[in-house]
Motif scaffolding. Structure first.
Motif, PDB file in Angstrom:
ATOM      1  N   ASP A 169       0.798  -1.228   0.000  1.00  0.00           N
ATOM      2  CA  ASP A 169       0.000   0.000   0.000  1.00  0.00           C
ATOM      3  C   ASP A 169       0.836   1.287   0.000  1.00  0.00           C
ATOM      4  O   ASP A 169       0.449   2.265  -0.649  1.00  0.00           O
ATOM      5  N   PRO A 170       1.972   1.344   0.727  1.00  0.00           N
ATOM      6  CA  PRO A 170       2.722   2.610   0.782  1.00  0.00           C
ATOM      7  C   PRO A 170       3.354   3.046  -0.537  1.00  0.00           C
ATOM      8  O   PRO A 170       3.823   4.187  -0.633  1.00  0.00           O
ATOM      9  N   VAL A 171       3.406   2.185  -1.555  1.00  0.00           N
ATOM     10  CA  VAL A 171       3.988   2.603  -2.839  1.00  0.00           C
ATOM     11  C   VAL A 171       2.950   2.638  -3.960  1.00  0.00           C
ATOM     12  O   VAL A 171       3.282   2.923  -5.105  1.00  0.00           O
ATOM     13  N   PHE A 172       1.687   2.387  -3.636  1.00  0.00           N
ATOM     14  CA  PHE A 172       0.630   2.336  -4.655  1.00  0.00           C
ATOM     15  C   PHE A 172      -0.200   3.604  -4.623  1.00  0.00           C
ATOM     16  O   PHE A 172      -0.859   3.906  -3.622  1.00  0.00           O
ATOM     17  N   VAL A 173      -0.185   4.345  -5.725  1.00  0.00           N
ATOM     18  CA  VAL A 173      -1.014   5.546  -5.866  1.00  0.00           C
ATOM     19  C   VAL A 173      -2.145   5.210  -6.833  1.00  0.00           C
ATOM     20  O   VAL A 173      -1.907   4.933  -8.014  1.00  0.00           O
ATOM     21  N   PRO A 174      -3.407   5.196  -6.369  1.00  0.00           N
ATOM     22  CA  PRO A 174      -4.512   4.834  -7.253  1.00  0.00           C
ATOM     23  C   PRO A 174      -4.682   5.839  -8.381  1.00  0.00           C
ATOM     24  O   PRO A 174      -4.376   7.030  -8.235  1.00  0.00           O
ATOM     25  N   LYS A 175      -5.160   5.352  -9.515  1.00  0.00           N
ATOM     26  CA  LYS A 175      -5.350   6.183 -10.700  1.00  0.00           C
ATOM     27  C   LYS A 175      -6.203   7.406 -10.372  1.00  0.00           C
ATOM     28  O   LYS A 175      -7.262   7.292  -9.758  1.00  0.00           O
ATOM     29  N   GLY A 176      -5.705   8.576 -10.759  1.00  0.00           N
ATOM     30  CA  GLY A 176      -6.431   9.814 -10.518  1.00  0.00           C
ATOM     31  C   GLY A 176      -6.172  10.422  -9.156  1.00  0.00           C
ATOM     32  O   GLY A 176      -6.705  11.492  -8.850  1.00  0.00           O
ATOM     33  N   GLY A 177      -5.365   9.761  -8.318  1.00  0.00           N
ATOM     34  CA  GLY A 177      -5.099  10.255  -6.978  1.00  0.00           C
ATOM     35  C   GLY A 177      -3.672  10.735  -6.804  1.00  0.00           C
ATOM     36  O   GLY A 177      -2.827  10.609  -7.702  1.00  0.00           O
ATOM     37  N   LEU A 178      -3.396  11.288  -5.622  1.00  0.00           N
ATOM     38  CA  LEU A 178      -2.056  11.750  -5.275  1.00  0.00           C
ATOM     39  C   LEU A 178      -1.505  10.999  -4.061  1.00  0.00           C
ATOM     40  O   LEU A 178      -0.297  10.822  -3.939  1.00  0.00           O
ATOM     41  N   ALA A 179      -2.394  10.566  -3.173  1.00  0.00           N
ATOM     42  CA  ALA A 179      -1.994   9.858  -1.968  1.00  0.00           C
ATOM     43  C   ALA A 179      -1.858   8.362  -2.235  1.00  0.00           C
ATOM     44  O   ALA A 179      -2.553   7.804  -3.094  1.00  0.00           O
ATOM     45  N   THR A 180      -0.964   7.724  -1.509  1.00  0.00           N
ATOM     46  CA  THR A 180      -0.861   6.269  -1.598  1.00  0.00           C
ATOM     47  C   THR A 180      -2.008   5.627  -0.814  1.00  0.00           C
ATOM     48  O   THR A 180      -2.661   6.279   0.005  1.00  0.00           O
ATOM     49  N   PHE A 181      -2.228   4.336  -1.064  1.00  0.00           N
ATOM     50  CA  PHE A 181      -3.245   3.614  -0.294  1.00  0.00           C
ATOM     51  C   PHE A 181      -2.958   3.709   1.208  1.00  0.00           C
ATOM     52  O   PHE A 181      -3.891   3.705   2.010  1.00  0.00           O
ATOM     53  N   ALA A 182      -1.695   3.773   1.584  1.00  0.00           N
ATOM     54  CA  ALA A 182      -1.343   3.824   3.003  1.00  0.00           C
ATOM     55  C   ALA A 182      -1.516   5.205   3.605  1.00  0.00           C
ATOM     56  O   ALA A 182      -1.452   5.374   4.830  1.00  0.00           O
ATOM     57  N   GLU A 183      -1.733   6.219   2.763  1.00  0.00           N
ATOM     58  CA  GLU A 183      -1.998   7.571   3.253  1.00  0.00           C
ATOM     59  C   GLU A 183      -3.492   7.876   3.309  1.00  0.00           C
ATOM     60  O   GLU A 183      -3.900   8.836   3.966  1.00  0.00           O
ATOM     61  N   LEU A 184      -4.289   7.075   2.633  1.00  0.00           N
ATOM     62  CA  LEU A 184      -5.728   7.324   2.587  1.00  0.00           C
ATOM     63  C   LEU A 184      -6.415   6.900   3.876  1.00  0.00           C
ATOM     64  O   LEU A 184      -6.000   5.931   4.528  1.00  0.00           O
ATOM     65  N   ASP A 185      -7.483   7.613   4.213  1.00  0.00           N
ATOM     66  CA  ASP A 185      -8.346   7.162   5.294  1.00  0.00           C
ATOM     67  C   ASP A 185      -8.868   5.777   4.925  1.00  0.00           C
ATOM     68  O   ASP A 185      -9.223   5.537   3.764  1.00  0.00           O
ATOM     69  N   PRO A 186      -8.894   4.830   5.877  1.00  0.00           N
ATOM     70  CA  PRO A 186      -9.339   3.475   5.545  1.00  0.00           C
ATOM     71  C   PRO A 186     -10.689   3.425   4.845  1.00  0.00           C
ATOM     72  O   PRO A 186     -10.897   2.608   3.939  1.00  0.00           O
ATOM     73  N   ALA A 187     -11.610   4.301   5.211  1.00  0.00           N
ATOM     74  CA  ALA A 187     -12.931   4.298   4.574  1.00  0.00           C
ATOM     75  C   ALA A 187     -12.829   4.643   3.099  1.00  0.00           C
ATOM     76  O   ALA A 187     -13.540   4.081   2.261  1.00  0.00           O
TER      77      ALA A 187
END
Length: 211
Positions: A169-187
């Motif tokens: 998760d800490p190196v994956f940035v979802p398409k269209g986003g800027l934050a990594t999965f590990a930076e996103l709120d879990p929800a």
């Protein structure tokens, strides 16, 4: 698919605490009582499949047989386009570390470093496109089963960022986003993840609703 869960108890066939939390959260609205394989003391079967679907079915069927209850298993991983889809089904294997007292460990920072190192070997202009894949398998004790596949597109970043995810998760940035999965709120991660995509299909089929 004619057979559905219809409420009741469901074994979640994982010993990964992060996956368990995500699956429980996604199933919470549908009246299922989730029992973890770890809490039931179920053994972890060898994941000998060469696809996510094969491994998910191995885990779901083993748990359903052992517990004599319907079981849900997840198999997921990171697939990097420039690496021919690797690590793919071997995602967790890339994180194998030296065993510690009480069981084997996984070093996810090492695994992320392996991916980055292989991309670096290909040169600085190598595309960093990737996706997380997820297959959810439900199995019943009598052997009937069904699978649902989900996917989340993204790109890889380096160095790792964030502390709220697990695995890659800490190196994956979802398409269209800027934050990594590990930076996103879990929800928010639950809303857009590969697991959420697979769950939306499961929920529509099993509970007659959209996720």
């Amino acid at each position: 698919m004619s057979r559905t869960l219809g409420g009741g108890s469901l074994v979640i066939a994982t010993h990964n605490a992060g996956k368990l939390r995500e699956i429980q959260a996604l199933l919470a609205p549908y009246g299922m009582t989730c029992l973890s394989a770890g809490a039931l003391g179920l053994p972890e079967p060898a994941e000998t499949g060469t696809t996510f679907a094969e491994n998910a079915l191995i885990k779901a069927r083993a748990a359903a047989q052992s517990a004599q209850l319907p079981a849900l298993a997840d198999d997921s991983g990171l697939c990097v386009a420039a690496l021919g889809g690797a690590p793919g089904v071997y995602t967790a294997d890339w994180a194998e570390a030296a065993p510690y007292e009480g069981g084997p460990g996984r070093d996810w920072y090492m695994a992320m470093g392996k991916v980055e190192g292989k991309l670096a070997e290909l040169g600085p202009d190598t595309p960093r496109d990737c996706w997380f894949a997820c297959v959810l398998a439900i199995a019943w004790p009598d052997g009937e089963s069904v699978v649902y596949e989900g996917r989340a597109e993204g790109t890889l970043t380096w160095p790792p960022r964030g502390t709220m995810g697990f695995g890659y998760d800490p190196v994956f940035v979802p398409k269209g986003g800027l934050a990594t999965f590990a930076e996103l709120d879990p929800a928010e991660k639950h809303r857009i993840s590969h697991r959420a995509d697979a769950f939306a299909k499961l929920v529509a089929d099993q509970f007659g609703a959209k996720g």
